[in-house]
Design an enzyme around this catalytic site. Structure first.
Site, short mmCIF file in Angstrom:
data_model
loop_
_atom_site.label_atom_id
_atom_site.label_comp_id
_atom_site.label_asym_id
_atom_site.label_seq_id
_atom_site.Cartn_x
_atom_site.Cartn_y
_atom_site.Cartn_z
N ARG A 1 0.83 -1.23 0.06
CA ARG A 1 0.08 -0.06 -0.03
C ARG A 1 0.69 1.30 0.07
O ARG A 1 0.71 2.30 -0.87
CB ARG A 1 -1.07 0.07 1.19
CG ARG A 1 -1.92 -1.03 1.23
CD ARG A 1 -3.18 -0.60 0.84
NE ARG A 1 -4.39 -1.53 1.32
CZ ARG A 1 -5.47 -1.22 2.01
NH1 ARG A 1 -5.28 -0.07 2.74
NH2 ARG A 1 -6.22 -2.20 2.34
N HIS B 1 -7.77 -3.17 -7.93
CA HIS B 1 -7.38 -2.67 -6.80
C HIS B 1 -8.60 -2.43 -6.03
O HIS B 1 -9.36 -1.35 -5.82
CB HIS B 1 -6.60 -1.19 -6.76
CG HIS B 1 -5.99 -0.54 -5.67
ND1 HIS B 1 -4.93 -0.97 -5.07
CD2 HIS B 1 -6.51 0.50 -4.88
CE1 HIS B 1 -4.64 -0.20 -4.13
NE2 HIS B 1 -5.56 0.66 -3.91
N TYR C 1 -16.57 14.55 -13.42
CA TYR C 1 -16.39 15.54 -14.42
C TYR C 1 -15.17 15.42 -15.05
O TYR C 1 -14.91 16.31 -16.03
CB TYR C 1 -16.60 16.71 -13.27
CG TYR C 1 -17.90 16.89 -12.63
CD1 TYR C 1 -19.11 16.88 -13.38
CD2 TYR C 1 -17.95 16.96 -11.32
CE1 TYR C 1 -20.50 17.08 -12.96
CE2 TYR C 1 -19.26 16.99 -10.60
CZ TYR C 1 -20.36 16.87 -11.48
OH TYR C 1 -21.58 17.22 -10.86
#
Length: 754
Positions: A37, A83, A127
């Site tokens: 991680r 993931h 967006y």
């Protein structure tokens, strides 16, 4: 009625220490966070989430020369395939990889609002759009189809993902990284691509090269925000050990405005100021102006835009500019420290590495990738050569091959003849043809190619092209064999790739590396004057001058809970019920008009109105002149010399308290003669102050009044000789001076009310 068979359940109980299970589980979790991680791999400089995101974009075909795709599509595909840890972590990684103010070389080309240097976040993923940068495609993802790295199963073993990307340049150094794991953290500054490539080439030419020689190429960090590194002489040790502190300053210019005033313009900021710290910097500068530490400030404006940083501080005409700039370096984040900790995953475990070790790991990885790449290419060229040689040989006996094909009953018969010379069942025009057919010895790939060959390949130009292609294949085989057999040849190939990347993607250095003198500030001496500290019951405090206080004394006494005369250069001391002393510099409080609102006391001290209450307020200069009496709820008391509270820290323990005890009263001894303790059960005890011993502030004190189990001291009074003092107790007026004089540590007198 059906019968239910009894089934025996065999259980195996394993006895073990709970602490051992917890230790093993925690270590497993910690290593998972460290390796999978939080920390990057030294070979490609990427954390798993970054690697998976880039690989997914590569698989989706969102390349630098293709149209942008919605970030939500990229995030969703990455989460579903590689993931499964939530979309926010993936999108955050995507955003950071696109921000040119955080990365030395952005790996993602973002389209839309991807945040800004002042700390505003990116727009929602639905967006924004993104695609790979060209450097990412050419420098990190190229050659993935040539078996250059290992592929491992994804989380549900339905897909394959690369364990590392075949990076051609030391991305760990170029882009830097930051991450917090369990028990360890990494913080690597970004560097200049051209300098890092130069150092990598130098290491390849001489593996015994020293770190000091490598730093002829890598001068130091190259932050995307520019700035000035001020401790050049300390960098060598940092790059040797992989740990240390880099001091970085913003870049300041001085301009003259039309009205004759001086503008101090900040054009570059320290890398540590990226984000919300710009706002914090502006607030700190404003605080300097408010506290009169920088009285020359006229105006502050943030004129930053897409073109770059521009923070303008307007000063008075006669301002000492150099001293003011040093004040900014000393009192704000315009000069800051970047803590370097070059921690990354190497050979499957976290290691702190210096510059040379990182370059070694990257070079070794490049040799490994190049070996696998050219081994794969050589095998393909050798297979191609075999087929080409078969086709050329077939063109020389094409009439015989056509005769074999026309005389064969099926493909297998013709193939057997081409490979093994078997002519059984094949009809030949002449005996001579059959004899020649028996001598054929094509390989299986050659035979398949001959059987699949189209007639137009027999045109003269096509045959010439085949021969030319074969010559090219032989040249490639010779080149690949040379690269694989000679380390110098492979090194030259790697260096050529580095030179191409440097030529196309390198840029001039932004950060200046220098040795700078420490900022020295000439403190502006503020004329000392008497002022009055006032604070209302809501905790808003301010300072007013003596004339203002005297003009409004009646209103001040009516509206404000705490009033204290002090010096403008001194400190205010707050004693609280939990035994803490909080000090506040008078300069940190707003100096204004009587009707100005003031500033919350919580904002200028460590005092918290949510967890403690103010018992007493005094100026520190007054405390040095007197002794203080402390009385607690459990009737513990002592006298402490006021000089003990002349401390530099903002918060210290004013007294030691027993469990469940708290301070009830803190009073300076002036002309008081007796003390009166009143308990909640109605007992009053009056005795001389001389009976209270003087002790250090760290002492608990002595008992002042004997209390029953649920009784406690509620109020404390002080009396003077010949001065009558009255107290209204449940509607009955009590003259405190007339209460029978007793001894300390006695029960006192019970006052009964009819």
């Amino acid at each position: 009625m059906s019968k239910i068979k009894d089934t025996e359940i065999h259980e195996e109980i394993i006895k073990t220490e709970y602490s051992e299970i917890m230790q093993k589980s925690y270590i497993d979790y910690a290593m998972s966070v460290i390796v999978a991680r939080a920390l990057p791999d030294v070979r490609d400089g990427l954390k798993p989430v970054q690697r998976r995101t880039l690989y997914d974009m590569h698989e989706l075909g969102i390349k630098y020369d293709k149209p942008y795709r919605k970030s939500a599509r990229i995030v969703g595909d990455t989460m579903g395939k590689y993931h499964p840890h939530g979309d926010s972590s993936i999108y955050d990684a995507l955003v950071v990889m696109s921000q040119d103010f955080k990365k030395g070389l952005p790996l993602v080309d973002g389209h839309g609002n991807f945040g800004n240097i002042e700390g505003d976040g990116a727009a929602a993923m639905r967006y924004t759009e993104a695609r790979l940068q060209k450097i990412t495609q050419l420098g990190l993802l190229e050659d993935l189809d040539k078996d250059v790295v290992d592929f491992i199963p994804n989380f549900d073993e339905t897909e394959k993902e690369p364990s590392v990307l075949p990076a051609k340049f030391p991305n760990l150094l170029v882009n830097g990284t930051e991450g917090i794991a369990v028990g360890m953290a990494t913080n690597i500054p970004p560097h200049n691509l051209g300098e890092v490539i130069g150092a990598m080439k130098a290491y390849m030419k001489d593996e015994s090269i020293s770190t000091s020689h490598l730093m002829r190429y890598v001068q130091g960090p190259d932050f995307p925000t520019g700035g000035i590194v001020t401790n050049k002489d300390e960098l060598l040790e940092i790059y040797k050990t992989g740990q240390g502190k880099i001091k970085v300053r913003g870049k300041v210019e001085v301009e003259k405005s039309k009205n004759g005033k001086t503008n101090v313009v900040i054009t570059e900021i320290p890398f540590t100021m990226v984000g919300a710290n710009i706002t914090k910097f502006l607030q700190d500068v404003a605080a300097l102006a408010e506290s009169k530490k920088a009285p020359d400030i006229v105006d502050i404006s943030n004129q930053s835009s897409k073109e770059g940083i521009r923070i303008v501080i307007e000063l008075r005409k006669d301002a000492n500019v150099d001293n003011f700039i040093n004040l900014l370096y000393k009192k704000t984040k315009l000069e800051d420290t970047f803590g370097v900790n070059m921690l990354a995953i190497a050979n499957g475990k976290p290691e702190t590495m210096g510059l040379k070790r990182i370059l070694k790991e990257c070079v070794d990885f490049r040799y490994e990738v190049a070996t696998r790449k050219y081994t794969n290419l050589l095998e393909k060229e050798q297979a191609k050569r075999e087929v080409q040689e078969g086709l050329i040989k077939a063109c020389n006996v094409i009439d015989l091959i056509i005769e074999i094909l026309r005389g064969s009953k099926d493909r297998a018969m013709a193939k057997a003849c081409l490979i093994e010379g078997k002519t059984t069942g094949i009809k030949f025009k002449t005996k001579e043809s059959e004899v020649m057919a028996k001598q054929l010895m094509f390989t299986e790939p050659q035979a398949n190619a001959i059987l699949e060959m189209r007639l137009y390949k027999l045109i003269g130009l096509e045959i010439d092209a085949l021969i030319k292609e074969h010559n090219d294949t032989m040249a490639n085989i010779f080149r690949y064999e040379d690269i694989l057999s000679r380390r110098d040849s492979m090194a030259q190939v790697i260096i050529n790739e580095l030179d191409e990347l440097k030529k196309e993607f390198s840029r001039p250095r932004r950060t200046v590396i220098d040795n700078c003198e420490e900022a020295v500030v000439e403190e502006i001496k503020i004329p000392e004057m008497d002022v009055v500290f006032i604070m209302d019951r809501f905790g808003y405090a301010k300072i007013i001058d003596i004339p203002t206080y005297e003009r409004n004394e009646e209103a001040v006494l009516a509206e404000f809970k705490y009033i204290c005369r002090c010096k403008n250069t001194g400190k205010i001391c707050l004693f609280t019920n939990i035994g803490q002393l909080h000090t506040i510099k008078v300069m940190d409080l707003p100096f204004g008009k009587f009707r100005d609102k003031g500033k919350p006391i919580d904002n200028v001290s460590n005092y918290s109105s949510a967890s403690e209450n103010i018992i007493s307020i005094a100026s520190q200069s007054d405390l040095n002149l007197f002794r203080l009496i402390f009385v607690t709820k459990q009737s513990m008391m002592k006298i402490v010399d006021g000089g003990e509270f002349d401390v530099a820290k903002k918060t210290v323990a004013a007294t030691k308290l027993a469990d469940d005890d708290e301070v009830v009263s803190v009073v300076a001894i002036k002309d008081q003669r007796n003390i009166v303790l009143k308990s909640v059960d109605g007992f009053f005890l009056r005795f001389p102050i001389e009976e209270i011993p003087e002790k250090k502030k760290a002492a608990v004190g002595v008992r002042g009044m004997k209390l029953s189990p649920k009784d406690y001291v509620e109020e404390v009074f002080y009396t003077q000789n010949a001065v009558e003092q009255n107290y209204d107790y449940n509607g009955k007026t009590i003259v405190l001076n007339s209460i029978k004089l007793g001894k300390r540590d006695s029960k006192g007198t019970k006052i009964r009310v009819n």
